[in-house]
Write an enzyme that holds these catalytic residues in place. Structure first.
Site, PDB file in Angstrom:
ATOM      1  CD  GLU A 188     -12.717  -8.723  12.936  1.00  0.00           C
ATOM      2  OE1 GLU A 188     -11.657  -8.580  13.656  1.00  0.00           O
ATOM      3  OE2 GLU A 188     -12.875  -9.003  11.471  1.00  0.00           O
ATOM      4  CB  CYS A 248     -12.816  -6.877   8.636  1.00  0.00           C
ATOM      5  SG  CYS A 248     -11.006  -7.577   8.687  1.00  0.00           S
TER       6      CYS A 248
END
Length: 196
Positions: free
Chosen positions: A182, A111
């Site tokens: 992601e 992240c």
């Protein structure tokens, strides 16, 4: 990815960006809790403090950015967490709760790292005139965020160096899984994937 390309040139459909922002706001609440849990489990006080600061940033600073976007784009209700966000946040929280803290660090690292790389890519390639997403671009392509990412990478590398080969293997698996999530997160925003 189409989401990133269109965000960069300002052509991303507003409803897709709103979907993304709503899900990202929900994601950050869970991400911040996972970071705080990592801080609580860390062996060294410096790691504890760093992860508590990361958690604070996720819960306070980035939430304020989202709130300003909600105002700018006329969004008032976060709605419900959708499938990809649900899967990703539960992966992070369960990893933080039940795996060694080094594995949890590796799970949260994409992240940080991917957003930094995407932010840098967009800064280098985006069209700034009349791009409605300029504020978002400036946040993730900025120097402050880059420093936080470098810190997270260094902390994770340091933890890996002092762990066992078995833990390092689990760290790699967690990092790869979170990296896939992601990708799925942005893909879900572009396709506006919701519960059936």
């Amino acid at each position: 990815m189409p989401f990133i390309e269109e965000l960069s040139n300002g052509s991303l459909a507003m409803n897709k960006f709103q979907f993304y922002m709503l899900q990202d706001s929900l994601y950050l609440e869970h991400f911040g809790r996972a970071l705080a849990l990592i801080g609580a489990k860390a062996y060294h006080i410096d790691d504890t403090l760093a992860y508590i600061r990361f958690a604070e940033n996720a819960l306070v600073v980035e939430n304020a950015l989202h709130e300003s976007y909600f105002k700018d784009f006329g969004v008032s209700d976060k709605g419900i967490i959708q499938p990809v966000c649900h899967h990703y946040t539960h992966f992070l929280r369960s990893t933080a709760a039940f795996e060694p803290y080094e594995v949890a660090m590796a799970a949260t690292l994409p992240c940080f790292w991917i957003y930094k790389n995407v932010g840098e890519y967009i800064i280098a390639n985006h069209q700034s005139s009349n791009n409605p997403f300029e504020k978002w671009i400036a946040t993730y392509g900025g120097e402050d965020f880059t420093e936080a990412v470098k810190n997270a990478i260094n902390l994770c590398d340091k933890a890996a160096q002092s762990s066992t080969p078995a833990i390092r293997e689990k760290m790699t698996e967690a990092f790869i899984t979170a990296s896939r999530m992601e990708y799925q997160f942005w893909d879900a925003a572009y396709k506006m994937k919701k519960w059936n």
